[in-house]
Scaffold this motif. Structure first.
Motif, PDB file in Angstrom:
ATOM      1  N   ALA A 117      83.416  40.726  27.372  1.00  0.00           N
ATOM      2  CA  ALA A 117      84.391  40.314  28.144  1.00  0.00           C
ATOM      3  C   ALA A 117      83.481  39.173  29.443  1.00  0.00           C
ATOM      4  O   ALA A 117      82.957  39.743  30.019  1.00  0.00           O
ATOM      5  CB  ALA A 117      85.424  40.815  29.052  1.00  0.00           C
ATOM      6  N   GLY A 118      84.590  37.949  29.770  1.00  0.00           N
ATOM      7  CA  GLY A 118      83.674  37.508  30.548  1.00  0.00           C
ATOM      8  C   GLY A 118      83.740  37.499  31.764  1.00  0.00           C
ATOM      9  O   GLY A 118      83.369  36.869  32.582  1.00  0.00           O
ATOM     10  N   SER A 119      85.343  38.223  31.650  1.00  0.00           N
ATOM     11  CA  SER A 119      86.056  38.299  33.040  1.00  0.00           C
ATOM     12  C   SER A 119      86.079  39.689  33.812  1.00  0.00           C
ATOM     13  O   SER A 119      86.011  40.026  32.631  1.00  0.00           O
ATOM     14  CB  SER A 119      87.983  37.644  33.093  1.00  0.00           C
ATOM     15  N   GLY A 120      85.732  39.556  34.760  1.00  0.00           N
ATOM     16  CA  GLY A 120      85.745  40.942  35.375  1.00  0.00           C
ATOM     17  C   GLY A 120      86.618  41.813  35.585  1.00  0.00           C
ATOM     18  O   GLY A 120      86.961  43.165  35.056  1.00  0.00           O
ATOM     19  N   ARG A 121      88.156  41.081  35.128  1.00  0.00           N
ATOM     20  CA  ARG A 121      89.254  41.700  35.600  1.00  0.00           C
ATOM     21  C   ARG A 121      89.545  42.546  33.999  1.00  0.00           C
ATOM     22  O   ARG A 121      89.915  43.358  33.619  1.00  0.00           O
ATOM     23  CB  ARG A 121      90.363  41.310  35.531  1.00  0.00           C
ATOM     24  N   TRP A 122      89.059  41.432  32.724  1.00  0.00           N
ATOM     25  CA  TRP A 122      88.913  42.190  31.277  1.00  0.00           C
ATOM     26  C   TRP A 122      88.387  43.287  31.166  1.00  0.00           C
ATOM     27  O   TRP A 122      88.854  43.972  30.453  1.00  0.00           O
ATOM     28  CB  TRP A 122      88.568  40.528  30.498  1.00  0.00           C
ATOM     29  N   ARG A 123      86.753  43.146  31.770  1.00  0.00           N
ATOM     30  CA  ARG A 123      86.182  44.248  31.043  1.00  0.00           C
ATOM     31  C   ARG A 123      86.380  45.752  31.985  1.00  0.00           C
ATOM     32  O   ARG A 123      86.413  46.924  31.705  1.00  0.00           O
ATOM     33  CB  ARG A 123      84.411  43.327  32.227  1.00  0.00           C
ATOM     34  N   ALA A 124      86.719  45.420  33.360  1.00  0.00           N
ATOM     35  CA  ALA A 124      87.686  46.568  34.061  1.00  0.00           C
ATOM     36  C   ALA A 124      88.466  47.198  33.559  1.00  0.00           C
ATOM     37  O   ALA A 124      89.219  48.228  33.389  1.00  0.00           O
ATOM     38  CB  ALA A 124      87.981  46.501  35.386  1.00  0.00           C
ATOM     39  N   GLY A 125      89.629  46.411  32.771  1.00  0.00           N
ATOM     40  CA  GLY A 125      90.959  47.345  32.000  1.00  0.00           C
ATOM     41  C   GLY A 125      90.838  47.842  30.936  1.00  0.00           C
ATOM     42  O   GLY A 125      90.900  48.567  30.321  1.00  0.00           O
ATOM     43  N   LEU A 126      88.929  47.279  30.364  1.00  0.00           N
ATOM     44  CA  LEU A 126      88.549  47.045  28.613  1.00  0.00           C
ATOM     45  C   LEU A 126      88.073  48.967  29.045  1.00  0.00           C
ATOM     46  O   LEU A 126      88.636  50.048  28.298  1.00  0.00           O
ATOM     47  CB  LEU A 126      88.051  46.976  27.994  1.00  0.00           C
ATOM     48  N   LEU A 127      87.863  49.080  30.176  1.00  0.00           N
ATOM     49  CA  LEU A 127      86.873  50.183  30.306  1.00  0.00           C
ATOM     50  C   LEU A 127      87.422  51.218  30.580  1.00  0.00           C
ATOM     51  O   LEU A 127      87.729  52.386  30.636  1.00  0.00           O
ATOM     52  CB  LEU A 127      85.234  50.306  31.318  1.00  0.00           C
ATOM     53  N   VAL A 128      88.935  50.861  31.311  1.00  0.00           N
ATOM     54  CA  VAL A 128      90.007  51.638  32.053  1.00  0.00           C
ATOM     55  C   VAL A 128      90.980  52.531  30.742  1.00  0.00           C
ATOM     56  O   VAL A 128      90.874  53.868  30.269  1.00  0.00           O
ATOM     57  CB  VAL A 128      91.240  51.284  32.585  1.00  0.00           C
ATOM     58  N   LEU A 129      90.909  51.441  30.001  1.00  0.00           N
ATOM     59  CA  LEU A 129      91.254  52.091  28.014  1.00  0.00           C
ATOM     60  C   LEU A 129      90.378  53.063  27.853  1.00  0.00           C
ATOM     61  O   LEU A 129      90.833  54.105  27.221  1.00  0.00           O
ATOM     62  CB  LEU A 129      90.935  50.738  27.669  1.00  0.00           C
ATOM     63  N   ALA A 130      89.280  52.720  27.613  1.00  0.00           N
ATOM     64  CA  ALA A 130      87.983  53.531  27.367  1.00  0.00           C
ATOM     65  C   ALA A 130      87.854  55.121  27.905  1.00  0.00           C
ATOM     66  O   ALA A 130      88.016  55.990  26.875  1.00  0.00           O
ATOM     67  CB  ALA A 130      86.831  52.660  27.090  1.00  0.00           C
ATOM     68  N   GLY A 131      88.837  55.086  29.015  1.00  0.00           N
ATOM     69  CA  GLY A 131      88.404  56.201  29.724  1.00  0.00           C
ATOM     70  C   GLY A 131      89.336  56.951  29.603  1.00  0.00           C
ATOM     71  O   GLY A 131      89.854  58.030  29.241  1.00  0.00           O
ATOM     72  N   GLY A 132      90.969  55.947  29.535  1.00  0.00           N
ATOM     73  CA  GLY A 132      92.171  56.684  28.796  1.00  0.00           C
ATOM     74  C   GLY A 132      91.801  57.172  27.102  1.00  0.00           C
ATOM     75  O   GLY A 132      92.358  58.644  26.652  1.00  0.00           O
ATOM     76  N   LEU A 133      90.832  56.553  26.293  1.00  0.00           N
ATOM     77  CA  LEU A 133      90.648  57.340  24.837  1.00  0.00           C
ATOM     78  C   LEU A 133      89.938  58.194  24.902  1.00  0.00           C
ATOM     79  O   LEU A 133      89.891  59.157  24.093  1.00  0.00           O
ATOM     80  CB  LEU A 133      90.548  56.183  24.730  1.00  0.00           C
ATOM     81  N   VAL A 134      89.332  58.084  26.182  1.00  0.00           N
ATOM     82  CA  VAL A 134      88.041  59.459  26.264  1.00  0.00           C
ATOM     83  C   VAL A 134      89.054  60.812  26.854  1.00  0.00           C
ATOM     84  O   VAL A 134      88.671  61.875  25.673  1.00  0.00           O
ATOM     85  CB  VAL A 134      87.597  59.647  26.889  1.00  0.00           C
ATOM     86  N   VAL A 135      89.904  60.469  27.341  1.00  0.00           N
ATOM     87  CA  VAL A 135      90.912  61.987  27.367  1.00  0.00           C
ATOM     88  C   VAL A 135      91.295  61.511  26.139  1.00  0.00           C
ATOM     89  O   VAL A 135      91.810  62.892  25.821  1.00  0.00           O
ATOM     90  CB  VAL A 135      92.003  61.991  29.053  1.00  0.00           C
ATOM     91  N   GLY A 136      92.050  61.398  25.164  1.00  0.00           N
ATOM     92  CA  GLY A 136      93.241  61.027  24.617  1.00  0.00           C
ATOM     93  C   GLY A 136      92.095  62.881  23.439  1.00  0.00           C
ATOM     94  O   GLY A 136      92.296  62.926  22.332  1.00  0.00           O
ATOM     95  N   THR A 137      90.380  62.207  23.120  1.00  0.00           N
ATOM     96  CA  THR A 137      89.370  63.104  22.832  1.00  0.00           C
ATOM     97  C   THR A 137      89.322  64.652  23.438  1.00  0.00           C
ATOM     98  O   THR A 137      89.914  65.630  21.800  1.00  0.00           O
ATOM     99  CB  THR A 137      88.021  62.559  22.095  1.00  0.00           C
ATOM    100  N   PHE A 138      89.595  64.367  24.476  1.00  0.00           N
ATOM    101  CA  PHE A 138      89.664  65.935  24.583  1.00  0.00           C
ATOM    102  C   PHE A 138      90.869  66.472  24.145  1.00  0.00           C
ATOM    103  O   PHE A 138      90.965  67.322  24.278  1.00  0.00           O
ATOM    104  CB  PHE A 138      90.162  66.024  26.357  1.00  0.00           C
ATOM    105  N   ALA A 139      91.806  65.940  24.381  1.00  0.00           N
ATOM    106  CA  ALA A 139      93.286  66.480  24.640  1.00  0.00           C
ATOM    107  C   ALA A 139      93.642  66.731  22.682  1.00  0.00           C
ATOM    108  O   ALA A 139      94.183  67.389  22.443  1.00  0.00           O
ATOM    109  CB  ALA A 139      94.576  64.933  24.278  1.00  0.00           C
ATOM    110  N   THR A 140      92.853  66.021  21.529  1.00  0.00           N
ATOM    111  CA  THR A 140      92.553  66.799  20.423  1.00  0.00           C
ATOM    112  C   THR A 140      91.872  67.742  20.161  1.00  0.00           C
ATOM    113  O   THR A 140      91.952  68.443  19.278  1.00  0.00           O
ATOM    114  CB  THR A 140      92.322  64.906  19.274  1.00  0.00           C
ATOM    115  N   ARG A 141      91.330  68.617  21.162  1.00  0.00           N
ATOM    116  CA  ARG A 141      90.671  69.742  20.993  1.00  0.00           C
ATOM    117  C   ARG A 141      89.351  69.569  19.555  1.00  0.00           C
ATOM    118  O   ARG A 141      88.659  70.322  19.280  1.00  0.00           O
ATOM    119  CB  ARG A 141      91.762  71.130  21.055  1.00  0.00           C
ATOM    120  N   SER A 142      88.749  68.717  19.418  1.00  0.00           N
ATOM    121  CA  SER A 142      87.656  68.736  18.964  1.00  0.00           C
ATOM    122  C   SER A 142      86.506  67.963  19.933  1.00  0.00           C
ATOM    123  O   SER A 142      86.307  67.077  20.395  1.00  0.00           O
ATOM    124  CB  SER A 142      87.496  67.258  17.792  1.00  0.00           C
ATOM    125  N   VAL A 143      85.726  69.524  20.000  1.00  0.00           N
ATOM    126  CA  VAL A 143      84.418  69.056  20.770  1.00  0.00           C
ATOM    127  C   VAL A 143      83.040  68.107  20.598  1.00  0.00           C
ATOM    128  O   VAL A 143      83.305  67.872  21.909  1.00  0.00           O
ATOM    129  CB  VAL A 143      83.620  70.790  21.204  1.00  0.00           C
TER     130      VAL A 143
END
Length: 341
Positions: A117-143
């Motif tokens: 991402a060329g824009s800092g805003r886009w980069r931050a948004g995508l990293l937040v999305l990545a963080g949300g997906l990390v939470v999703g992996t914990f929710a699947t209970r797959s260690v």
């Protein structure tokens, strides 16, 4: 002619040759036997096709391609919220650990898009999305999926500090090799020792260790051609005694059991070449680091579970490796050169 050579190089001829050898060995292992190599050949075609598309599009569309993959995984969680319910048979893949593996690859896709991402805003948004997906992996209970996703996000956050891609790739390959060796050793030991029983109680489960033991035993019994592609369940005493068992829970031991040592070596060669290609990638060290850790997260989980038998997981993993190893687009290089001059 030069453009044609560049195009052919993006198709990765050495990688294609390794895939071809692996594909040719499967019918040999199945010849005059019950085994059917169809599903295995389909898996090879899926991962190879996704990898090629990733390499072809990853240079020119370094942001859209991984962003679309991350978006698709996010949409999946919206359409099938049960995927993060922790249920072992949760949709859309009807296997919670496979859902977790797919979400973990989605984390890698979001992180690769953030780096492009060329824009800092886009980069931050995508990293937040990545963080949300990390939470999703914990929710699947797959260690394994949760640990892999967390490692990918951590790598992405520290990626600007990476100066040598080779160090991260080498460490990733060593991590994958250590896990593979561990499953083989545990399978060879079985549940005969107190240490193995302790490991089983700690989370591997005794049945999984027994399946690995069956894989080692079948490899020793049929070292050249194995039992035939797709026949592990029929030949494993543990699998025959439990209707809920569908595989060896290790892509390596299933491969060696069904296609013998040569088949296992084909798989080692293909996975090893991915790390070599990452090492030689023309992308930035940050991109290679995230791509390497994302791929390793898949390999580690596939070494302890049967997530590699889900085509959609293979497709996303292959596409992300392609993006991480794609050459920079010629037009982008030309624009950069003009800007520098």
């Amino acid at each position: 002619m030069r453009d044609r050579a560049r195009y052919l190089s993006r198709l990765d001829p050495p990688g294609a040759a390794l895939i071809a050898v692996a594909a040719l060995w499967a019918p040999v292992a199945a010849a005059n036997r019950v085994g059917a190599p169809g599903r295995y050949l389909l898996a090879l075609a899926v991962v190879a096709g996704a990898y090629v598309l990733g390499r072809l599009c990853g240079g020119r569309f370094a942001l859209p391609v991984p962003a679309m993959l991350a978006g698709a995984v996010t949409v999946m969680l919206v359409v099938w919220p049960d995927a993060v319910s922790g249920d072992a048979t949760a949709p859309p893949l009807d296997y919670g650990n496979a859902d977790g593996a797919l979400v973990a690859q989605g984390v890698g896709a979001a992180c690769l898009a953030a780096l492009a991402a060329g824009s800092g805003r886009w980069r931050a948004g995508l990293l937040v999305l990545a963080g949300g997906l990390v939470v999703g992996t914990f929710a699947t209970r797959s260690v394994a999926a949760a640990a892999g996703a967390l490692a990918v996000l951590s790598t992405a956050l520290l990626a600007p500090l990476v100066r040598r891609r080779g160090t991260v790739v080498a460490l990733s390959a060593l991590c994958a090799a250590g896990v593979v060796l561990g499953t083989v050793v545990l399978g060879a030991l079985g549940t005969r020792t107190e240490g193995v029983e302790g490991a089983a109680r700690a989370g591997l489960t005794e049945r999984r260790v027994q399946l690995w033991g069956d894989g080692v035993h079948l490899t020793k019994r049929f070292p050249v051609r194995g039992t035939g592609p797709g026949t592990f369940v029929e030949n494993s005493p543990t699998a025959r005694s439990d209707a809920d068992v569908h595989s060896a829970h290790s892509m390596w031991l299933r491969q060696s059991a069904e296609q013998g040592v040569p088949g296992a070596l084909c798989l080692v060669a293909v996975v090893g070449w991915v790390y070599v290609r990452l090492w030689r990638s023309a992308r930035s060290p940050a991109v290679v680091a995230v791509g390497s850790v994302t791929f390793t997260a898949f390999v580690v989980q596939a070494s302890m579970d049967y997530v590699a038998e889900f085509p959609v997981v293979l497709a996303v993993a292959g596409a992300l490796v392609g993006v991480a190893t794609a050459g920079p687009d010629a037009r982008a290089r030309a624009v950069a050169a003009v800007g520098v001059s």
